[in-house]
Design a protein around this motif. Sequence first.
Motif, mmCIF file in Angstrom:
data_model
loop_
_atom_site.group_PDB
_atom_site.id
_atom_site.type_symbol
_atom_site.label_atom_id
_atom_site.label_comp_id
_atom_site.label_asym_id
_atom_site.label_seq_id
_atom_site.Cartn_x
_atom_site.Cartn_y
_atom_site.Cartn_z
ATOM 1 N N GLY A 33 0.810 -1.213 0.000
ATOM 2 C CA GLY A 33 0.000 0.000 0.000
ATOM 3 C C GLY A 33 0.839 1.256 0.000
ATOM 4 N N VAL A 34 1.881 1.282 0.840
ATOM 5 C CA VAL A 34 2.757 2.455 0.889
ATOM 6 C C VAL A 34 3.553 2.581 -0.403
ATOM 7 N N MET A 35 3.962 1.461 -0.975
ATOM 8 C CA MET A 35 4.700 1.480 -2.238
ATOM 9 C C MET A 35 3.883 2.157 -3.333
ATOM 10 N N VAL A 36 2.614 1.785 -3.447
ATOM 11 C CA VAL A 36 1.757 2.397 -4.466
ATOM 12 C C VAL A 36 1.615 3.890 -4.212
ATOM 13 N N LEU A 37 1.447 4.268 -2.958
ATOM 14 C CA LEU A 37 1.304 5.685 -2.619
ATOM 15 C C LEU A 37 2.558 6.467 -2.983
ATOM 16 N N VAL A 38 3.730 5.973 -2.579
ATOM 17 C CA VAL A 38 4.991 6.671 -2.852
ATOM 18 C C VAL A 38 5.271 6.695 -4.348
ATOM 19 N N MET A 39 5.066 5.566 -5.007
ATOM 20 C CA MET A 39 5.362 5.463 -6.427
ATOM 21 C C MET A 39 4.488 6.405 -7.251
ATOM 22 N N MET A 40 3.181 6.355 -7.043
ATOM 23 C CA MET A 40 2.274 7.159 -7.857
ATOM 24 C C MET A 40 2.365 8.636 -7.508
ATOM 25 N N SER A 41 2.479 8.947 -6.228
ATOM 26 C CA SER A 41 2.637 10.351 -5.854
ATOM 27 C C SER A 41 3.944 10.907 -6.398
ATOM 28 N N GLY A 42 5.002 10.107 -6.319
ATOM 29 C CA GLY A 42 6.283 10.552 -6.852
ATOM 30 C C GLY A 42 6.251 10.744 -8.354
ATOM 31 N N LEU A 43 5.601 9.813 -9.067
ATOM 32 C CA LEU A 43 5.476 9.968 -10.517
ATOM 33 C C LEU A 43 4.662 11.214 -10.855
ATOM 34 N N LEU A 267 -3.017 9.495 -12.219
ATOM 35 C CA LEU A 267 -2.062 9.119 -11.171
ATOM 36 C C LEU A 267 -2.533 9.591 -9.802
ATOM 37 N N ARG A 268 -3.052 10.824 -9.745
ATOM 38 C CA ARG A 268 -3.547 11.345 -8.467
ATOM 39 C C ARG A 268 -4.721 10.501 -7.977
ATOM 40 N N SER A 269 -5.632 10.163 -8.890
ATOM 41 C CA SER A 269 -6.794 9.372 -8.505
ATOM 42 C C SER A 269 -6.386 7.992 -8.007
ATOM 43 N N MET A 270 -5.429 7.358 -8.688
ATOM 44 C CA MET A 270 -4.980 6.037 -8.271
ATOM 45 C C MET A 270 -4.269 6.091 -6.924
ATOM 46 N N PRO A 275 -4.118 2.726 -2.456
ATOM 47 C CA PRO A 275 -3.428 2.422 -1.192
ATOM 48 C C PRO A 275 -4.343 2.167 0.001
ATOM 49 N N PRO A 276 -5.439 2.927 0.189
ATOM 50 C CA PRO A 276 -6.276 2.627 1.357
ATOM 51 C C PRO A 276 -6.817 1.204 1.379
ATOM 52 N N LEU A 277 -7.057 0.618 0.190
ATOM 53 C CA LEU A 277 -7.565 -0.757 0.163
ATOM 54 C C LEU A 277 -6.542 -1.719 0.762
ATOM 55 N N PHE A 278 -5.268 -1.541 0.411
ATOM 56 C CA PHE A 278 -4.230 -2.396 0.973
ATOM 57 C C PHE A 278 -4.107 -2.189 2.483
ATOM 58 N N PHE A 359 12.799 10.435 -11.525
ATOM 59 C CA PHE A 359 11.840 10.237 -10.446
ATOM 60 C C PHE A 359 12.248 11.063 -9.240
ATOM 61 N N ARG A 360 11.336 11.921 -8.804
ATOM 62 C CA ARG A 360 11.596 12.802 -7.667
ATOM 63 C C ARG A 360 10.640 12.458 -6.536
ATOM 64 N N PRO A 361 11.097 11.696 -5.564
ATOM 65 C CA PRO A 361 10.191 11.348 -4.461
ATOM 66 C C PRO A 361 9.728 12.601 -3.726
ATOM 67 N N ASP A 362 8.460 12.657 -3.470
ATOM 68 C CA ASP A 362 7.891 13.766 -2.714
ATOM 69 C C ASP A 362 7.914 13.383 -1.229
ATOM 70 N N PRO A 363 8.474 14.202 -0.356
ATOM 71 C CA PRO A 363 8.544 13.828 1.070
ATOM 72 C C PRO A 363 7.169 13.592 1.693
ATOM 73 N N ARG A 364 6.151 14.266 1.191
ATOM 74 C CA ARG A 364 4.834 14.142 1.815
ATOM 75 C C ARG A 364 4.275 12.720 1.777
ATOM 76 N N PRO A 365 4.371 11.990 0.639
ATOM 77 C CA PRO A 365 3.879 10.606 0.658
ATOM 78 C C PRO A 365 4.622 9.702 1.640
ATOM 79 N N PHE A 366 5.926 9.969 1.862
ATOM 80 C CA PHE A 366 6.652 9.177 2.859
ATOM 81 C C PHE A 366 6.029 9.374 4.244
ATOM 82 N N LEU A 367 5.844 10.641 4.604
ATOM 83 C CA LEU A 367 5.249 10.931 5.909
ATOM 84 C C LEU A 367 3.824 10.402 5.975
#
Length: 791
Positions: A33-43, A267-270, A275-278, A359-367
């Motif tokens: 779940g976190v992987m999908v959040l970080v990956m899609m938010s970062g993309l 990407l934003r919608s996904m 992630p909440p489902l996972f 790919f630029r990870p956004d710190p917000r999805p990590f937190l």
Amino acid sequence: MVIPLRTLDRKLIRDLWRMKGQVAAIGAVVAMGVMVLVMMSGLHVSIRETRRAYYESCRFADVFAPVKRAPRFLIDTLAALPGVSAAEGRVVGEALIDLPGLELPVRGRALSLPDMDGAYLNGVRLVTGRLPDPGNADEILLLRSFASARGLRPGDRLAVTMNGSRRSLRIVGLAQSPEFIYITAPGEVVANDALYGILWMGRRAIAAAYGMEGAFNEAILTLDRSTRLAAVLDAVDRLLDPYGGTGSYGRENQHSNRFVGDELDQLRSMSITIPPLFLIVAAFLLTLVVSRMVHSEREQIGLIKAFGYSDLAVGLHYFKMVVAIAVLGAAAGCVLGVLAGRALAGVYLLHFKFPSLTFRPDPRPFLMGFLVSIGSAAAGGCFVLRRVFALTPASAMRPPAPPDYSRTGGLTRRLDARLDQPCRMVLRRLLRRPGRMIGAAAGIAFGMALSVGMIAILGSFDTTVSLTFDIFDHSNLAVVFNDAASDRTLYELRSLPGVIEAEPVRSIPVILRHGLRDHHGTIDGLISPQRLNLALDAELRPIPLRPGGVVLGQTLASKLGVREGDILDVEVRTGRRPRLSLPVVGVAGTVMGAPAFMDLDSLNRALREPNRVSGAYLRIDEASASSIYRALKRMPSIAGVRVKNDARAAFRQQMDSGPGSMRYLILAIAGVVAFGVVYNAASIAYAERARDLASLRVMGFTRGETAFVLLGELAVVTLAALAGGTLLGYGAFFLFVEAFSMELYQIPTHFTSASAGTGAVVVLGSAVVSGWLVKRIMDRADLVSVIKTRE
């Protein structure tokens, strides 16, 4: 300085290590779940910021204003409009590129390069070679993606037909442009680098080719940040209307930018939906694990409290376990999200023509990933911790009250005579512990639902391809005319040897307005009934085209806020550019895009241009294809030809190797979750019964019989979960449909039994592997130490 661990913390570490299999299984669900959040938010951030920087560096225009022919001095007037920071005029024209070995010419677009040196609007980025010499009329820049697809390089020559005149042009450089991040031929929605070329020439050369000396046919403008776009568009249209302006539009309606924007919205919608489902599944699993752990450690909890530890301290001990698993899973998910995001950035770079995409990870999805993971896990754990607070030392150290088996109604006694001992043990376990069996089945059903939903999405993408090219389109070729032609051109097509059938179509660019809402698109005029190009609704029924009005797709009707019976204001952006008021005579659910249909004769009457067509769909004898291609190549009225098989291949490639490939990754993630859920159920069952199973071995049961007692229970629970998993998967499918659908195409909500069957196979396969892994652990266990262990 080393801080010594407290007693309960040492117990926590021992418990986590003892449960490492279950910790890994639940942590994997959290990680996915976190992987999908970080990956899609970062993309999303990476593509958005790369686009912004690319636009700024190349001074990408805010306003595009096509016009039939306007004098160049008008550019100064446009630049002086309030809010306009810069304005330029350029020459743009459609072209046909004749390549060796191809029977049909490739469609292309030619654009002028300004005479000025230095920065200019919509600047090109030179990749290799040099810029054309303004004094040399046969030198061009070529779009790099088209050149790569066709194996062209600087120094090669191209035969290009421009404005009816054939010319030989020499490539002197390859370039990229922010205007062509996503490239499709006019009227197409699927990109194909090999079938649409972009070239740039010096202004004087291209002006001579298209009869635009001292004139321009498109103005591009940039605006001050505080400028209101609508006011500028109105002012530009007023200035250009006398010269044949076809309607200015903002950057948001520029085709390439619009598609990239749709992808960002997806990407934003996904990232919001999936992630909440996972994490919900992970929270449920944690609740089961901690609940059963508290039940099995009643005496330990009582003993700890008897030594003076408070209810809060003991409760925090189990709460720390929940948080530790969530933190470990979230940390793994962040790392995997970055790795997956970097890999997918390369896929997006093949699809979107950026100079580079990092790919630029956004710190917000990590937190957010950590907070949501911990929060969801804690929410599930809190339901269990109430039982820890409720236990007093005296009651906890007494054995629990024996369960009441009278609820079985004597069913086990009636079956005892027909079942062997291992089967009776499995049956009694299921009937006497129904709550636990239901909980395990629910966990597996949740895991299966994610797999079923994604498998159904994969099938829907395949359905989209089949619908588009087999059900909606029964033609072999589609031809597009330079301008609206008389129906005499249609007769010429029908007279070609090998043409079996030709069906006319007329597409006109329009702006549809209703109140304060508008939509830049087309109205497609079709004959009734259609035979080659079918207008069908979401149920594959013919859409009735009633005379005198327009039929809208449901997506477009919702965007404009209209329903059947409302009146649309229609600004036609071609020809005489009339303004029409047309009633909405129907709203239909559609699969592809946001279409607007009209009866062809009604459309021509509304335009006061009878017997006009802008293209045709052809059904041909494949044996005569070569001769038909040669004939079409000689017809000056034809601007381009689309071969259906080529379009199908391009559409499939976009679905499978472009951003659409994201669904394969989500499917793999869903499979990991399904396995993690099933393995967790098997591990819990073994942890609860390890002492009993070891006792059976000591009593003389074989390894196979002992394994049957455990794995038979897992098999029944897994089979019981299949029905619930199918129902939940049906709901998950619709959530995924909303996440994957865009205005360009809507995923058909076609849920098949094959999707549920494949999801069931995934779960059953996970059960087999999980059972094998647990059996290995059981076979290697030290019977004496297990039997000595108190529950």
